[in-house]
Design a protein around this motif. Structure first.
Motif, PDB file in Angstrom:
ATOM      1  N   ALA A 104       0.805  -1.220   0.000  1.00  0.00           N
ATOM      2  CA  ALA A 104       0.000   0.000   0.000  1.00  0.00           C
ATOM      3  C   ALA A 104       0.839   1.272   0.000  1.00  0.00           C
ATOM      4  O   ALA A 104       0.329   2.345  -0.319  1.00  0.00           O
ATOM      5  CB  ALA A 104      -0.935   0.001   1.199  1.00  0.00           C
ATOM      6  N   SER A 105       2.123   1.162   0.364  1.00  0.00           N
ATOM      7  CA  SER A 105       2.920   2.381   0.436  1.00  0.00           C
ATOM      8  C   SER A 105       3.956   2.488  -0.686  1.00  0.00           C
ATOM      9  O   SER A 105       4.115   3.541  -1.282  1.00  0.00           O
ATOM     10  CB  SER A 105       3.617   2.474   1.794  1.00  0.00           C
ATOM     11  OG  SER A 105       4.496   1.385   1.966  1.00  0.00           O
ATOM     12  N   THR A 106       4.677   1.412  -0.978  1.00  0.00           N
ATOM     13  CA  THR A 106       5.751   1.521  -1.962  1.00  0.00           C
ATOM     14  C   THR A 106       5.703   0.469  -3.060  1.00  0.00           C
ATOM     15  O   THR A 106       6.071   0.743  -4.189  1.00  0.00           O
ATOM     16  CB  THR A 106       7.128   1.401  -1.284  1.00  0.00           C
ATOM     17  OG1 THR A 106       7.186   0.158  -0.588  1.00  0.00           O
ATOM     18  CG2 THR A 106       7.377   2.538  -0.324  1.00  0.00           C
ATOM     19  N   GLY A 107       5.283  -0.743  -2.742  1.00  0.00           N
ATOM     20  CA  GLY A 107       5.417  -1.854  -3.675  1.00  0.00           C
ATOM     21  C   GLY A 107       4.339  -1.966  -4.725  1.00  0.00           C
ATOM     22  O   GLY A 107       4.588  -2.378  -5.847  1.00  0.00           O
ATOM     23  N   GLY A 108       3.131  -1.638  -4.377  1.00  0.00           N
ATOM     24  CA  GLY A 108       2.018  -1.846  -5.295  1.00  0.00           C
ATOM     25  C   GLY A 108       1.609  -3.314  -5.337  1.00  0.00           C
ATOM     26  O   GLY A 108       2.071  -4.126  -4.536  1.00  0.00           O
ATOM     27  N   ILE A 109       0.750  -3.640  -6.273  1.00  0.00           N
ATOM     28  CA  ILE A 109       0.237  -5.000  -6.398  1.00  0.00           C
ATOM     29  C   ILE A 109       0.124  -5.338  -7.885  1.00  0.00           C
ATOM     30  O   ILE A 109      -0.144  -4.461  -8.699  1.00  0.00           O
ATOM     31  CB  ILE A 109      -1.120  -5.138  -5.665  1.00  0.00           C
ATOM     32  CG1 ILE A 109      -1.514  -6.582  -5.469  1.00  0.00           C
ATOM     33  CG2 ILE A 109      -2.204  -4.348  -6.365  1.00  0.00           C
ATOM     34  CD1 ILE A 109      -2.656  -6.764  -4.472  1.00  0.00           C
ATOM     35  N   VAL A 110       0.356  -6.590  -8.215  1.00  0.00           N
ATOM     36  CA  VAL A 110       0.252  -7.037  -9.603  1.00  0.00           C
ATOM     37  C   VAL A 110      -1.040  -7.826  -9.748  1.00  0.00           C
ATOM     38  O   VAL A 110      -1.336  -8.698  -8.928  1.00  0.00           O
ATOM     39  CB  VAL A 110       1.461  -7.920  -9.998  1.00  0.00           C
ATOM     40  CG1 VAL A 110       1.290  -8.478 -11.401  1.00  0.00           C
ATOM     41  CG2 VAL A 110       2.749  -7.125  -9.896  1.00  0.00           C
ATOM     42  N   ILE A 111      -1.808  -7.518 -10.774  1.00  0.00           N
ATOM     43  CA  ILE A 111      -3.037  -8.252 -11.044  1.00  0.00           C
ATOM     44  C   ILE A 111      -2.841  -9.017 -12.354  1.00  0.00           C
ATOM     45  O   ILE A 111      -2.366  -8.466 -13.338  1.00  0.00           O
ATOM     46  CB  ILE A 111      -4.265  -7.313 -11.114  1.00  0.00           C
ATOM     47  CG1 ILE A 111      -5.553  -8.105 -11.339  1.00  0.00           C
ATOM     48  CG2 ILE A 111      -4.087  -6.252 -12.169  1.00  0.00           C
ATOM     49  CD1 ILE A 111      -6.815  -7.264 -11.242  1.00  0.00           C
ATOM     50  N   ASP A 112      -3.154 -10.297 -12.320  1.00  0.00           N
ATOM     51  CA  ASP A 112      -3.106 -11.149 -13.505  1.00  0.00           C
ATOM     52  C   ASP A 112      -4.528 -11.666 -13.695  1.00  0.00           C
ATOM     53  O   ASP A 112      -5.044 -12.381 -12.834  1.00  0.00           O
ATOM     54  CB  ASP A 112      -2.127 -12.305 -13.297  1.00  0.00           C
ATOM     55  CG  ASP A 112      -2.084 -13.242 -14.497  1.00  0.00           C
ATOM     56  OD1 ASP A 112      -2.098 -12.740 -15.634  1.00  0.00           O
ATOM     57  OD2 ASP A 112      -2.050 -14.473 -14.292  1.00  0.00           O
ATOM     58  N   THR A 113      -5.149 -11.283 -14.781  1.00  0.00           N
ATOM     59  CA  THR A 113      -6.552 -11.647 -14.980  1.00  0.00           C
ATOM     60  C   THR A 113      -6.846 -11.986 -16.434  1.00  0.00           C
ATOM     61  O   THR A 113      -6.190 -11.489 -17.345  1.00  0.00           O
ATOM     62  CB  THR A 113      -7.480 -10.515 -14.503  1.00  0.00           C
ATOM     63  OG1 THR A 113      -8.830 -10.942 -14.595  1.00  0.00           O
ATOM     64  CG2 THR A 113      -7.302  -9.251 -15.326  1.00  0.00           C
ATOM     65  N   ARG A 114      -7.815 -12.833 -16.595  1.00  0.00           N
ATOM     66  CA  ARG A 114      -8.398 -13.113 -17.911  1.00  0.00           C
ATOM     67  C   ARG A 114      -9.883 -12.872 -17.735  1.00  0.00           C
ATOM     68  O   ARG A 114     -10.557 -13.603 -16.995  1.00  0.00           O
ATOM     69  CB  ARG A 114      -8.121 -14.544 -18.347  1.00  0.00           C
ATOM     70  CG  ARG A 114      -8.722 -14.871 -19.693  1.00  0.00           C
ATOM     71  CD  ARG A 114      -8.242 -16.230 -20.203  1.00  0.00           C
ATOM     72  NE  ARG A 114      -9.055 -16.720 -21.287  1.00  0.00           N
ATOM     73  CZ  ARG A 114      -8.986 -16.297 -22.546  1.00  0.00           C
ATOM     74  NH1 ARG A 114      -8.154 -15.348 -22.876  1.00  0.00           N
ATOM     75  NH2 ARG A 114      -9.770 -16.810 -23.468  1.00  0.00           N
ATOM     76  N   ALA A 115     -10.375 -11.838 -18.383  1.00  0.00           N
ATOM     77  CA  ALA A 115     -11.765 -11.430 -18.204  1.00  0.00           C
ATOM     78  C   ALA A 115     -12.249 -10.664 -19.429  1.00  0.00           C
ATOM     79  O   ALA A 115     -11.463 -10.270 -20.288  1.00  0.00           O
ATOM     80  CB  ALA A 115     -11.886 -10.547 -16.966  1.00  0.00           C
ATOM     81  N   ARG A 116     -13.551 -10.454 -19.468  1.00  0.00           N
ATOM     82  CA  ARG A 116     -14.147  -9.646 -20.533  1.00  0.00           C
ATOM     83  C   ARG A 116     -14.040  -8.187 -20.114  1.00  0.00           C
ATOM     84  O   ARG A 116     -14.495  -7.800 -19.051  1.00  0.00           O
ATOM     85  CB  ARG A 116     -15.611 -10.041 -20.722  1.00  0.00           C
ATOM     86  CG  ARG A 116     -16.296  -9.281 -21.844  1.00  0.00           C
ATOM     87  CD  ARG A 116     -17.662  -9.861 -22.171  1.00  0.00           C
ATOM     88  NE  ARG A 116     -17.577 -11.249 -22.598  1.00  0.00           N
ATOM     89  CZ  ARG A 116     -17.223 -11.662 -23.818  1.00  0.00           C
ATOM     90  NH1 ARG A 116     -16.913 -10.770 -24.740  1.00  0.00           N
ATOM     91  NH2 ARG A 116     -17.186 -12.936 -24.117  1.00  0.00           N
ATOM     92  N   MET A 117     -13.393  -7.387 -20.988  1.00  0.00           N
ATOM     93  CA  MET A 117     -13.215  -5.972 -20.690  1.00  0.00           C
ATOM     94  C   MET A 117     -13.631  -5.134 -21.884  1.00  0.00           C
ATOM     95  O   MET A 117     -13.380  -5.488 -23.025  1.00  0.00           O
ATOM     96  CB  MET A 117     -11.757  -5.677 -20.349  1.00  0.00           C
ATOM     97  CG  MET A 117     -11.354  -6.237 -19.023  1.00  0.00           C
ATOM     98  SD  MET A 117      -9.688  -5.817 -18.637  1.00  0.00           S
ATOM     99  CE  MET A 117      -9.103  -7.413 -18.101  1.00  0.00           C
ATOM    100  N   GLY A 118     -14.241  -4.047 -21.545  1.00  0.00           N
ATOM    101  CA  GLY A 118     -14.639  -3.071 -22.553  1.00  0.00           C
ATOM    102  C   GLY A 118     -14.697  -1.721 -21.865  1.00  0.00           C
ATOM    103  O   GLY A 118     -14.417  -1.598 -20.679  1.00  0.00           O
ATOM    104  N   TYR A 119     -15.073  -0.696 -22.613  1.00  0.00           N
ATOM    105  CA  TYR A 119     -15.106   0.633 -22.019  1.00  0.00           C
ATOM    106  C   TYR A 119     -16.141   1.492 -22.709  1.00  0.00           C
ATOM    107  O   TYR A 119     -16.588   1.208 -23.811  1.00  0.00           O
ATOM    108  CB  TYR A 119     -13.731   1.296 -22.086  1.00  0.00           C
ATOM    109  CG  TYR A 119     -13.083   1.249 -23.443  1.00  0.00           C
ATOM    110  CD1 TYR A 119     -13.323   2.227 -24.398  1.00  0.00           C
ATOM    111  CD2 TYR A 119     -12.224   0.201 -23.770  1.00  0.00           C
ATOM    112  CE1 TYR A 119     -12.735   2.166 -25.648  1.00  0.00           C
ATOM    113  CE2 TYR A 119     -11.618   0.138 -25.016  1.00  0.00           C
ATOM    114  CZ  TYR A 119     -11.881   1.130 -25.950  1.00  0.00           C
ATOM    115  OH  TYR A 119     -11.293   1.067 -27.179  1.00  0.00           O
ATOM    116  N   THR A 120     -16.514   2.548 -22.027  1.00  0.00           N
ATOM    117  CA  THR A 120     -17.423   3.540 -22.577  1.00  0.00           C
ATOM    118  C   THR A 120     -16.562   4.703 -23.059  1.00  0.00           C
ATOM    119  O   THR A 120     -15.791   5.261 -22.288  1.00  0.00           O
ATOM    120  CB  THR A 120     -18.418   4.018 -21.498  1.00  0.00           C
ATOM    121  OG1 THR A 120     -19.079   2.875 -20.965  1.00  0.00           O
ATOM    122  CG2 THR A 120     -19.423   4.973 -22.080  1.00  0.00           C
TER     123      THR A 120
END
Length: 185
Positions: free
Chosen positions: A92-108
């Motif tokens: 939460a302060s320096t390292g961050g987090i990595v997300i690995d995902t396979r999902a349906r994504m779109g945007y407006t």
């Protein structure tokens, strides 16, 4: 729990320096020590106090499948609280987090752009601010949908908009039909 909540828990558990107890006897003794007595453990696991005492003395060695799952979940939830707190604080302060995902994504987005949803496999390093938001929401008891919204906002900022360098008119990212999700610190 949930897909996102469990994923965050597994990421934190990777920071453990020692493995959690695997057998019923040591698991039960650990819980008795942490909770301060057999009565509290019995109420938490929804079994009798005498059964807890028999596990502690190794008179019973093999729990039923449902009890074994509850026992393992409760031990891992409480295992190495200081290591867990340090890992979360660092993410939460320096390292961050990595997300690995396979999902349906779109945007407006504005008319004329290709905003159709499609399956994407992404591995993206999220900045510490989003790690902090995810952990804070999880601590506050946020639902899976709320955690998913935070992750979608993070992907919008980091992946789609590249920190504000592109796609400035992007309004909203849809993050649905999650097939795979894994977090890493």
């Amino acid at each position: 729990m949930s897909l996102f909540g469990d994923g965050l828990e597994k990421a934190v558990q990777k920071a453990f320096t020692r493995p959690a107890p695997k057998n019923a006897g040591p698991q039960m003794r650990y819980l008795v020590k942490r909770l301060g007595g057999t009565k509290a453990v019995a109420q938490m696991l929804r079994i009798s106090q005498r059964t807890v005492e028999r596990y502690v003395k190794d008179q019973i060695k093999k729990p039923r499948a449902d009890l074994a799952a509850r026992l393992e979940r409760e031990v891992k939830r409480r295992w190495q609280p200081q290591i867990r707190a340090k890992a979360r604080a660092k993410a939460a302060s320096t390292g961050g987090i990595v997300i690995d995902t396979r999902a349906r994504m779109g945007y407006t987005a504005p008319i004329g752009s290709t905003d159709q949803d499609r399956i994407r496999h992404l591995t993206v390093a999220l900045p510490p601010i989003y790690a902090a938001r995810l952990f804070d929401a999880q601590d506050a008891g946020a639902s899976d949908d709320e955690l998913q919204e935070i992750a979608a906002e993070a992907l919008k900022d980091v992946y789609f908009q590249d920190g504000g360098r592109r796609a400035g008119s992007l309004e909203e990212v849809r993050f649905t039909d999650v097939e795979h999700l894994e977090f890493d610190l």
